[in-house]
Enzyme design. Structure first.
Site: not given
Lengths: 540, 540
Positions: B209, B215, B267-268, B354, B385, B500
């Site tokens: 955005k 990254e 974002g999410r 979040e 399992h 950050k």
């Protein structure tokens, strides 16, 4: 020897007192980390790796008490007895000799008066020869074409470790051979895999100690029927990894070959046995598999011989007990700053939660509260953009950070703001534990960080087979040590039985309905009946 | 309106009392589930799905109290105000209009006096036209070859939802186009991807955005440098999804095209916006993407209009609050009995942790204890399992089971013991919630099952785009409702900021060292210096 519950030990009372003291504001991690030589005091090298506990909520006194606890529980002696073949899996009266599966020495390991090493070595050699013949195209599929797709049919411990190791070491594979895992009985997974592999070039490895695992057998049948429908002889495309003399080792079973696994190695500890040896040797080559064993063996020796205060898996286990039982954290994240280690959390999740999530002590005494913590994780930096909001400001959980100093892709050196991507990864790896520990005040409450959130750092120097072996063995030894300290058996898993039992009845109802569409589920309770009817209707 | 902490409500006191009563032995789930019409009373259909809460530790009175709580918190009204464009993200003074991104009606959605729908529809149409041109080979790479590999460069919310949806609907993709996610700044992931894609046929979608995500920008630079080194013009192979007018939308930026995302979608919650629309339309075709939107819209309408007692996401949120705050469970597993849904847990892990892992109320008041629970999961039966030992006998956690009545691979009908693999999957899906709820006594303590372990069951009738939309929107609405009930803002994420901030300093140290190998890290604390030195040494 029977070990009493932890709560009855006098050192436990001292630890509880220490936990109260560490909760005081003046013992916030932001102060603790400024202790002189903090890093030197609380980090260790051993077994080929480096681990830093300096951002755990511990001090010298706590470590002393924890070491006292370890001494009182005799844990290192018991670890060595485990390695020497004693039946430490007391509820099932079995040994736990996963360490023997990577014993590369000439020393014997005695179990019931018999050295188990010749059998282990024979399996290893058989796998080496078979894998080399397949890789060299000497052993081929039924139409003479070389095997190019390996599909492991196995669930739980029969694939999770192999998946982790093969993903971590993918760069060591020849691109000629691809590796798939058919674990789930969900036909969707089978459907996806057969859309990717060429049947003529596919070798199916059925892995089940008992050869009675419902999902694995159902998948093996599906595969056999599929190969036949493709005009191929499934027998020429199938091998088994199974118990000697069991139904998967029946000479009448139409298979190409069989490789033995042993009663004295449990599924979640079995990566270094035939369970991992066969697929990994086919995928990576036997030489790389043996390098992986060397690393695991090195860490085993460290775990068995390093004195308690320098014993990395033991210290990690003690700190995990401290975090779980005394500081009351209820989950633990594993965050490798390395995409290649993305399957490590799922492997350790099984290893740890199946070993430590128990309700009884070895003595049979019921715990006052069930043990175990949730293990979860995703690679960093991805996790920072996902659930780390909660790590920093939500309900806290300790974290294992894992870093690798070098990269397997040094050729990509494009820099952004003066640093490479590998350095950017590390800038984050270095920042996060500090941010979690130290926190930050702010006039705006939503921008405050309470800090005091514990983490460890594990470093490897490269993504090598040896290091993956070390890391695997580190988490195994930590788990075993933790079981020994609790006084619970980390090798059984009775908790998976009840669901299996109930499934038997439901399976019978389904089979009845398949045979007779008029079959009504009137022997079932209302809820079960509803779900059976919904399934057969195929819609909501 | 400011909502006080839950603890101050009189209904909360009643709920606390109810929690004490439900802990009594006579209120064990093994008794509760025999309540007459239990399934009918505690299951609901709505928004195209079926959810069964009958194995939750609830009774009529508890549901009544929880509904009273919902009424007191005005949650459905607030949900509708959210959908209508009110600035419910109060800390950032923004709307949260993810629902508008799948609004397929002709109704306007007003934000600051302006209808946002024309812009949203314009982006959708632009994506539709672009995706069709790419899929038809009209828009090609710089050498005229059709695009066959789509790589999303984005992290967190810029890829997790898209990864979930594309994995779930893989069968709807044409095999001609493959989809990759370059999320991690770890150069390993970049190295793996470029070993799989043909650069001439690769389209890179940079999603950020702000166009400042470290990254993502580092990866975009790496890609640009790589494409250039391959003799290709990166501009002809790159598009961006970014904020209008931001640095990713700069006309001077050498890219093929840009697609806008909006400030009012976080974002999410962004899978149904351009973030998911572009890669999913390229991979699945726009028609399938629109079917996915239809399903999400249907669940939004259900969440906004169904009365509280029949409102599935709201009931799920209330029961989550009950489990977390009153019964004190600290994690929640999501276990889809469906391999295709294997990426759902990672998506919901971000979405939920979040959104809900916070320390402050919307009012700015600090919570007495941080909120949030750990979300984790793996597909069933695999999880049985793996960590289900702990689910049955260890420290307990509630579980969302998810089942799909039909299979996309009905052609594989080989039966084992009279049932198909799809039926075997369901035999387990039916057994596990019952085993967890009911438990079992045994004379041997290690074989006892305490039971009383809660779970929900969610059913879908098929792996269709609509159902994946419904499931996505269900978890979004549940998360939002939970935030509203707590009184916390489910749309901000200040907790990611501190890490950050600290990384900025470390990055600068690294850049200095890259420029001048004599640079010593003497401005850093001892621990940071150690890690920087270790990285530059490249070994332990």
């Amino acid at each position: 020897m029977v070990y009493p519950p932890l709560q009855q030990l006098s050192v436990w009372k001292e630890l509880k007192h220490a936990a109260q003291i560490i909760e005081r504001p003046e013992n916030h991690l932001k102060y603790l980390i400024h202790q002189k030589n903090r890093l030197q005091l609380f980090s260790r090298r051993g077994g080929g790796i480096f681990v830093d506990f300096s951002r755990q909520r511990i001090n010298d006194e706590i470590i002393e008490l924890l070491l006292e606890l370890a001494a009182e529980r005799n844990v290192r002696e018991r670890f060595n007895r485990m390695m020497a073949g004693e039946k430490v899996n007391v509820t099932e009266n079995r040994a736990a000799l996963h360490t023997a599966s990577r014993n590369l020495s000439n020393d014997p390991v005695w179990l019931d008066g018999k050295d188990v090493m010749p059998d282990i070595k024979a399996v290893r050699n058989k796998i080496k020869a078979f894998a080399e013949s397949v890789r060299d195209g000497v052993i081929t599929g039924s139409t003479g074409k070389p095997f190019r797709h390996i599909v492991v049919i196995g669930i739980g411990g029969s694939y999770l470790g192999t998946e982790f190791v093969s993903t971590a070491l993918q760069e060591f594979s020849s691109n000629a051979i691809s590796l798939f895992f058919l674990s789930n009985v969900d036909i969707h997974q089978f459907g996806r895999i057969v859309s990717h592999v060429e049947p003529e070039k596919t070798l199916w490895i059925v892995i089940s100690k008992s050869y009675r695992t419902a999902e694995t057998i159902a998948n093996a049948r599906q595969v056999s029927s599929y190969m036949t429908s493709m005009g191929l002889d499934p027998a020429k495309h199938t091998v088994t990894v199974t118990r000697k003399g069991g139904p998967g080792d029946d000479p009448r079973l139409p298979i190409l070959n069989t490789f033995h696994m042993f009663d004295f190695i449990g599924g979640r500890y079995s990566v270094t046995s035939a369970v991992g040896a066969l697929p990994l040797s086919l995928y990576l080559g036997y030489g790389n598999f043996e390098r992986f064993l060397q690393g695991a063996e090195e860490m085993d020796l460290h775990a068995g011989t390093a004195n308690n205060e320098n014993n990395i898996p033991l210290l990690a286990a003690l700190i995990s007990i401290w975090n779980t039982c005394l500081l009351k954290y209820t989950s633990n994240a594993i965050i490798p700053y390395c995409e290649a280690l993305r399957k490590l959390p799922a492997h350790v999740q099984q290893l740890y939660m199946e070993s430590i999530g128990k309700q009884v002590l070895e003595s049979g005494e019921t715990l006052t509260a069930p043990s175990g913590t949730v293990i979860f994780g995703e690679p960093g930096t991805n996790a920072q953009h996902s659930f780390f909001q909660s790590a920093h400001q939500g309900n806290p959980f300790p974290i294992d950070f894992i870093g690798i100093t070098s990269t397997r892709y040094p050729q990509f050196q494009q820099k952004t703001d003066g640093i490479t991507n590998h350095q950017e990864l590390w800038a984050n790896l270095i920042s996060q534990p500090e941010a979690l520990a130290v926190g930050k005040d702010d006039s705006e409450p939503a921008r405050c960080f309470a800090g005091n959130r514990p983490s460890s750092m594990i470093l490897l120097d490269a993504l090598s087979p040896e290091n993956i072996g070390r890391l695997l063995s580190f988490y195994e030894a930590k788990t075993v040590y933790e079981g020994f300290i609790w006084g619970i058996n980390p090798f059984d898993q009775f908790g998976v039985e009840l669901g299996k039992e109930l499934a038997v009845k439901i399976r019978r109802e389904m089979a009845d309905k398949n045979r007779d569409s008029k079959h009504a589920f009137d022997q079932c309770d209302a809820i079960t009946r509803f779900y059976l009817e919904t399934l057969f209707k195929g819609e909501l």
